[in-house]
Design an enzyme around this catalytic site. Structure first.
Site, PDB file in Angstrom:
ATOM      1  CG  HIS A  16      -2.074  -0.997   1.064  1.00  0.00           C
ATOM      2  ND1 HIS A  16      -1.859  -2.355   1.065  1.00  0.00           N
ATOM      3  CD2 HIS A  16      -3.407  -0.823   0.882  1.00  0.00           C
ATOM      4  CE1 HIS A  16      -3.038  -2.977   0.898  1.00  0.00           C
ATOM      5  NE2 HIS A  16      -3.977  -2.066   0.783  1.00  0.00           N
ATOM      6  N   PRO A  18       2.849   3.520  -2.343  1.00  0.00           N
ATOM      7  CG  PRO A  18       1.754   5.567  -2.690  1.00  0.00           C
ATOM      8  CD  PRO A  18       1.919   4.461  -1.689  1.00  0.00           C
ATOM      9  CE  LYS A  20       8.242  -1.310   0.490  1.00  0.00           C
ATOM     10  NZ  LYS A  20       7.897  -2.522   1.225  1.00  0.00           N
ATOM     11  CG  ASP A  75       8.488  -7.847   5.610  1.00  0.00           C
ATOM     12  OD1 ASP A  75       7.709  -6.877   5.643  1.00  0.00           O
ATOM     13  OD2 ASP A  75       8.983  -8.328   6.628  1.00  0.00           O
ATOM     14  N   GLY A 159      11.662   5.542   3.820  1.00  0.00           N
ATOM     15  CA  GLY A 159      11.983   4.801   5.028  1.00  0.00           C
ATOM     16  C   GLY A 159      13.224   5.348   5.722  1.00  0.00           C
ATOM     17  CG  ASP A 161      16.365   4.623   1.545  1.00  0.00           C
ATOM     18  OD1 ASP A 161      16.582   3.538   2.128  1.00  0.00           O
ATOM     19  OD2 ASP A 161      15.833   4.694   0.426  1.00  0.00           O
ATOM     20  CE  LYS A 181      17.202   2.433  -1.903  1.00  0.00           C
ATOM     21  NZ  LYS A 181      15.867   2.846  -1.497  1.00  0.00           N
ATOM     22  CG  HIS A 186      17.819  -3.661   1.076  1.00  0.00           C
ATOM     23  ND1 HIS A 186      18.146  -2.354   0.779  1.00  0.00           N
ATOM     24  CD2 HIS A 186      16.550  -3.614   1.562  1.00  0.00           C
ATOM     25  CE1 HIS A 186      17.127  -1.561   1.076  1.00  0.00           C
ATOM     26  NE2 HIS A 186      16.147  -2.298   1.537  1.00  0.00           N
ATOM     27  NE  ARG A 187      12.366  -3.095  -1.901  1.00  0.00           N
ATOM     28  CZ  ARG A 187      12.561  -2.080  -1.069  1.00  0.00           C
ATOM     29  NH1 ARG A 187      13.184  -0.999  -1.471  1.00  0.00           N
ATOM     30  NH2 ARG A 187      12.120  -2.143   0.163  1.00  0.00           N
TER      31      ARG A 187
END
Length: 200
Positions: A16, A18, A20, A75, A159, A161, A181, A186-187
């Protein structure tokens, strides 16, 4: 059965947030149509698992079941060595109901001050789960290590960052160009494993 994702197909991002979506779309090279659980008005499940991978799987399965489409959930969170790995899976909860990450970053700084620690080592974890409506689910994880800096620096990303400087760099994720980035976060590391497993 070899699970694969076909270019151009629609994926439901079980989020939920946006913020991301552009990041997910970029990490998938723009090859998929991304629609969020929020846009589909799907309710958010309670994150009852004790690991990032468990929560990612729970969210992906929930969205796949309700939407009838292949769903992707991530997550992720920040772990601080001196705080015994906290906030970890509670990273979003530290931001409170209003998702106020300025508050969450202040809380990290206050906790470190409370215990008198100067150890700023930390890491981000991203667990990525893809679930098919008929059952199968694939989970991969990526991590990036670095250290914290206060006060927060930069307005990019989201977040935690602005307080995280990845190893080998002098900018926070909040100061970096998104492409820089995305190349080493990590993503990004989780998505690289994801692509190797599910995309030809």
């Amino acid at each position: 059965m070899k699970l694969k994702l076909i270019k151009g197909m629609r994926l439901v991002a079980a989020t939920h947030n946006p913020g991301k979506v552009p990041e997910i779309a970029a990490l998938l090279d723009g090859n998929y149509e991304i629609v969020t659980a929020g846009e589909l008005n799907l309710p958010e499940p309670d994150e009852t698992e004790t690991t990032f991978g468990g929560n990612a799987m729970l969210k992906a399965r929930h969205a796949a079941r309700l939407s009838g489409e292949v769903s992707l959930a991530d997550d992720s969170g920040l772990s601080v060595l001196a705080l015994d790995g906290a906030p970890s899976i509670f990273s979003a909860r530290w931001a409170g109901p209003s998702k106020d990450f300025a508050l969450a970053m202040r809380k990290v700084e206050e906790r470190l001050e409370e215990i008198g620690s100067t150890d700023r080592r930390a890491w981000f974890t991203s667990a990525l789960a893809v679930a098919w409506p008929d059952g199968p689910c694939v989970v991969v994880e990526g991590e990036v290590h670095g250290e914290l800096t206060f006060p927060p620096r930069g307005t990019r990303g989201f977040g935690y960052d602005p307080i995280f400087i990845p190893e080998g760099f002098d900018q926070t994720f909040g100061e970096m160009e998104p492409a820089a980035k995305d190349a080493m976060s990590h993503r990004a590391r989780a998505f690289a494993k994801f692509k190797a497993a599910l995309i030809d």
